[in-house]
Design a protein around this motif. Structure first.
Motif, PDB file in Angstrom:
ATOM      1  N   LEU A   8       0.863  -1.179   0.000  1.00 56.09           N
ATOM      2  CA  LEU A   8       0.000   0.000   0.000  1.00 56.09           C
ATOM      3  C   LEU A   8       0.898   1.228   0.000  1.00 56.09           C
ATOM      4  O   LEU A   8       1.716   1.391   0.910  1.00 56.09           O
ATOM      5  N   THR A   9       0.773   2.067  -1.021  1.00 56.04           N
ATOM      6  CA  THR A   9       1.661   3.226  -1.165  1.00 56.04           C
ATOM      7  C   THR A   9       0.897   4.519  -0.964  1.00 56.04           C
ATOM      8  O   THR A   9      -0.159   4.724  -1.574  1.00 56.04           O
ATOM      9  N   VAL A  10       1.418   5.387  -0.114  1.00 59.31           N
ATOM     10  CA  VAL A  10       0.871   6.728   0.089  1.00 59.31           C
ATOM     11  C   VAL A  10       1.698   7.692  -0.751  1.00 59.31           C
ATOM     12  O   VAL A  10       2.915   7.779  -0.596  1.00 59.31           O
ATOM     13  N   PHE A  11       1.028   8.408  -1.656  1.00 57.27           N
ATOM     14  CA  PHE A  11       1.725   9.199  -2.672  1.00 57.27           C
ATOM     15  C   PHE A  11       0.998  10.528  -2.854  1.00 57.27           C
ATOM     16  O   PHE A  11      -0.181  10.670  -2.516  1.00 57.27           O
ATOM     17  N   SER A  12       1.713  11.505  -3.397  1.00 56.06           N
ATOM     18  CA  SER A  12       1.078  12.748  -3.826  1.00 56.06           C
ATOM     19  C   SER A  12       1.945  13.389  -4.895  1.00 56.06           C
ATOM     20  O   SER A  12       3.138  13.097  -5.006  1.00 56.06           O
ATOM     21  N   ALA A  13       1.342  14.248  -5.689  1.00 50.52           N
ATOM     22  CA  ALA A  13       2.086  14.967  -6.717  1.00 50.52           C
ATOM     23  C   ALA A  13       2.670  16.266  -6.193  1.00 50.52           C
ATOM     24  O   ALA A  13       3.467  16.906  -6.865  1.00 50.52           O
ATOM     25  N   ALA A  14       2.277  16.672  -4.989  1.00 50.19           N
ATOM     26  CA  ALA A  14       2.747  17.921  -4.392  1.00 50.19           C
ATOM     27  C   ALA A  14       3.191  17.664  -2.963  1.00 50.19           C
ATOM     28  O   ALA A  14       2.656  16.783  -2.281  1.00 50.19           O
ATOM     29  N   GLY A  15       4.152  18.420  -2.505  1.00 47.57           N
ATOM     30  CA  GLY A  15       4.629  18.276  -1.138  1.00 47.57           C
ATOM     31  C   GLY A  15       3.656  18.883  -0.141  1.00 47.57           C
ATOM     32  O   GLY A  15       2.782  19.685  -0.486  1.00 47.57           O
ATOM     33  N   GLY A  16       3.806  18.500   1.120  1.00 47.34           N
ATOM     34  CA  GLY A  16       3.010  19.092   2.181  1.00 47.34           C
ATOM     35  C   GLY A  16       1.584  18.591   2.283  1.00 47.34           C
ATOM     36  O   GLY A  16       0.759  19.218   2.951  1.00 47.34           O
ATOM     37  N   CYS A  17       1.286  17.460   1.631  1.00 44.94           N
ATOM     38  CA  CYS A  17      -0.087  16.938   1.662  1.00 44.94           C
ATOM     39  C   CYS A  17      -0.357  16.042   2.863  1.00 44.94           C
ATOM     40  O   CYS A  17      -1.491  15.615   3.062  1.00 44.94           O
ATOM     41  N   GLY A  18       0.663  15.728   3.657  1.00 42.90           N
ATOM     42  CA  GLY A  18       0.452  14.913   4.851  1.00 42.90           C
ATOM     43  C   GLY A  18       0.638  13.421   4.621  1.00 42.90           C
ATOM     44  O   GLY A  18       0.003  12.605   5.296  1.00 42.90           O
ATOM     45  N   LYS A  19       1.523  13.065   3.690  1.00 41.27           N
ATOM     46  CA  LYS A  19       1.727  11.643   3.377  1.00 41.27           C
ATOM     47  C   LYS A  19       2.241  10.860   4.573  1.00 41.27           C
ATOM     48  O   LYS A  19       1.753   9.759   4.861  1.00 41.27           O
ATOM     49  N   THR A  20       3.234  11.391   5.260  1.00 43.98           N
ATOM     50  CA  THR A  20       3.831  10.651   6.375  1.00 43.98           C
ATOM     51  C   THR A  20       2.835  10.465   7.507  1.00 43.98           C
ATOM     52  O   THR A  20       2.748   9.393   8.110  1.00 43.98           O
ATOM     53  N   ILE A  80       2.798  -4.110   3.557  1.00 44.13           N
ATOM     54  CA  ILE A  80       3.899  -3.152   3.485  1.00 44.13           C
ATOM     55  C   ILE A  80       3.295  -1.793   3.165  1.00 44.13           C
ATOM     56  O   ILE A  80       2.564  -1.653   2.185  1.00 44.13           O
ATOM     57  N   VAL A  81       3.557  -0.807   4.008  1.00 42.96           N
ATOM     58  CA  VAL A  81       3.048   0.547   3.804  1.00 42.96           C
ATOM     59  C   VAL A  81       4.216   1.423   3.369  1.00 42.96           C
ATOM     60  O   VAL A  81       5.142   1.666   4.144  1.00 42.96           O
ATOM     61  N   ALA A  82       4.182   1.887   2.115  1.00 42.94           N
ATOM     62  CA  ALA A  82       5.263   2.717   1.578  1.00 42.94           C
ATOM     63  C   ALA A  82       4.884   4.182   1.682  1.00 42.94           C
ATOM     64  O   ALA A  82       3.779   4.590   1.308  1.00 42.94           O
ATOM     65  N   LEU A 120       6.932   1.897  -8.294  1.00 38.98           N
ATOM     66  CA  LEU A 120       6.368   1.658  -6.969  1.00 38.98           C
ATOM     67  C   LEU A 120       4.849   1.618  -7.024  1.00 38.98           C
ATOM     68  O   LEU A 120       4.209   0.737  -6.439  1.00 38.98           O
ATOM     69  N   LEU A 121       4.254   2.573  -7.725  1.00 38.72           N
ATOM     70  CA  LEU A 121       2.800   2.614  -7.801  1.00 38.72           C
ATOM     71  C   LEU A 121       2.242   1.396  -8.535  1.00 38.72           C
ATOM     72  O   LEU A 121       1.194   0.860  -8.170  1.00 38.72           O
ATOM     73  N   ASN A 122       2.959   0.924  -9.543  1.00 37.24           N
ATOM     74  CA  ASN A 122       2.495  -0.251 -10.273  1.00 37.24           C
ATOM     75  C   ASN A 122       2.693  -1.543  -9.490  1.00 37.24           C
ATOM     76  O   ASN A 122       2.013  -2.536  -9.752  1.00 37.24           O
ATOM     77  N   LEU A 123       3.609  -1.545  -8.541  1.00 33.99           N
ATOM     78  CA  LEU A 123       3.796  -2.710  -7.674  1.00 33.99           C
ATOM     79  C   LEU A 123       2.760  -2.757  -6.558  1.00 33.99           C
ATOM     80  O   LEU A 123       2.653  -3.770  -5.857  1.00 33.99           O
ATOM     81  N   SER A 124       2.002  -1.682  -6.404  1.00 36.02           N
ATOM     82  CA  SER A 124       1.125  -1.531  -5.248  1.00 36.02           C
ATOM     83  C   SER A 124      -0.253  -2.130  -5.493  1.00 36.02           C
ATOM     84  O   SER A 124      -0.837  -1.966  -6.565  1.00 36.02           O
ATOM     85  N   ALA A 125      -0.751  -2.819  -4.474  1.00 39.69           N
ATOM     86  CA  ALA A 125      -2.140  -3.274  -4.508  1.00 39.69           C
ATOM     87  C   ALA A 125      -3.094  -2.109  -4.292  1.00 39.69           C
ATOM     88  O   ALA A 125      -4.238  -2.141  -4.756  1.00 39.69           O
ATOM     89  N   ARG A 126      -2.651  -1.089  -3.590  1.00 36.48           N
ATOM     90  CA  ARG A 126      -3.467   0.097  -3.329  1.00 36.48           C
ATOM     91  C   ARG A 126      -2.564   1.317  -3.340  1.00 36.48           C
ATOM     92  O   ARG A 126      -1.542   1.349  -2.652  1.00 36.48           O
ATOM     93  N   VAL A 127      -2.911   2.323  -4.151  1.00 40.22           N
ATOM     94  CA  VAL A 127      -2.217   3.612  -4.158  1.00 40.22           C
ATOM     95  C   VAL A 127      -3.145   4.637  -3.524  1.00 40.22           C
ATOM     96  O   VAL A 127      -4.266   4.849  -4.001  1.00 40.22           O
TER      97      VAL A 127
END
Length: 385
Positions: free
Chosen positions: A125-137, A244-246, A259-266
């Protein structure tokens, strides 16, 4: 376009489910039936159905036609109780609509999580964004924590070029990821496994294992798509984890796409901010056709939500797949405990985990009933019985 035929004797249930599916997936072509004779006539006239969702009471007649070669579609049983499908894939009839939709999508397009488990590894499961500061961590840590509380064995994998989680998890061996990547490339498999065992850390409050944060961004900036595949493969092959949480940065390089293509959930995070939404729109368009967005595995989640959107939604879907509240206290917080102390945020993450098919492993209870995208069919089932 998905062509789905569903058959349920309960007309109220059939109407509610078909309406929800059409609103959630406008590209799907859906035919709903409550009587066997009408269903059989339709299947004779339109034999190219891609997926048949059938209540167990319809199975005997449909099985006879399928055995005779009259149907080419895939059959999934809509079961009121486990085992009613008699060996066919099953979807529970009375569960949240969003979770039922997820399961149907997985049957249609292939379940990435199950394929990862069949290969001896954990889904990603990958947490992603196209912009910084979105609260991914913040979201990635809360997902890891709450999945751990639900009984899953979790690895939290921070792939940010500038990783500040040492403020939360403490300092340690700063070049741990570099060592592991080197071991994967140059050493036999058993030696790489030894290195993974030595470098992993655990944190009781996080309820997940992780690698120590690096001091410098070089190892992340130099990482290739091939190295990323080796790293994810090693964590999956280890066999210790259920998830696995990326947690990655907002780059758009080759290894980010891998990474996104390896993910079961983006989990693609955005904010109700013109710049954030525009960047997400441009990157989603740039990656169009390269990500399985049509398979339902990419969820756009709105963070720091204030109650009503001020900007137009131009990303895939009619709106965000979920919303997360703004927690201003986190800006001044350096301790890990505070990141898990927001009931509103934790409740939103709980709902998302339910929707994505990660229920409590040791509980069969359905989430509380409610309206909107989190509504359950439990009440309909009670009325129908």
């Amino acid at each position: 376009m998905l062509r789905l035929v569903m058959a349920v004797p309960d007309s109220q249930y059939a109407s509610k489910l078909s309406r929800f599916l059409r609103e959630s997936e406008p590209s799907w072509r859906i035919a709903a039936f409550t009587q066997e004779i009408a269903l059989l006539r339709h299947l004779e006239e339109a034999p190219g159905t891609e997926l048949l969702l059938l209540h167990s009471s319809f199975l005997p007649a449909i099985r006879a036609k399928a055995d005779a070669g009259a149907l080419r579609g895939r059959i999934v049983a809509l079961a009121e109780r486990p085992g009613e499908g008699e060996g066919l894939p099953e979807v529970a009839m009375y569960q949240p609509m969003s979770r039922l939709l997820t399961e149907l999508t997985e049957h249609m397009h292939g379940d990435a999580r199950k394929s990862g488990e069949a290969a001896g590894g954990a889904p990603l499961l990958t947490v992603f964004s196209a912009a910084g500061g979105c609260g991914k961590t913040a979201l990635a840590l809360n997902i890891a924590r709450q999945a751990g509380e639900r009984g899953y064995r979790v690895f939290y994998l921070n792939l940010e070029a500038l990783n500040a989680t040492d403020l939360l998890l403490g300092t340690g061996e700063a070049d741990s990821l570099s060592r592991l990547l080197y071991a994967l490339r140059t050493r036999p498999e058993d030696r790489a496994a030894e290195e993974l065992e030595r470098l992993r850390r655990s944190e009781g409050r996080l309820r997940a294992e992780y690698f120590d944060a690096p001091d410098h961004p070089g190892e992340r900036l130099a990482m290739t798509a091939e190295q990323l595949r080796e790293l994810i493969g090693a964590l999956r092959a280890d066999g210790r984890y259920d998830l696995i949480v990326a947690d990655t940065d907002s780059g758009c390089g080759d290894w980010h796409l891998e990474l996104l293509n390896l993910s079961a959930r983006v989990v693609w995070m955005v904010m109700d901010d013109a710049q954030s939404l525009r960047k997400a729109e441009k990157l989603a368009r740039y990656w169009m056709g390269k990500l399985p967005m049509d398979a339902g595995s990419v969820s756009f989640v709105l963070n720091k939500f204030s109650g009503a959107m001020k900007n137009e939604w131009r990303l895939p879907g009619k709106g965000p797949a979920g919303v997360l509240p703004y927690v201003p206290q986190w800006k001044a917080m350096a301790g890990l405990e505070g990141w898990f102390a927001s009931p509103a945020f934790s409740g939103s993450v709980d709902r998302l985990l339910d929707e994505w098919g990660w229920p409590h492993r040791f509980s069969s209870e359905l989430p509380a009933e409610g309206g909107g995208p989190y509504a359950s069919f439990a009440a309909v089932g009670r009325r129908a019985r």
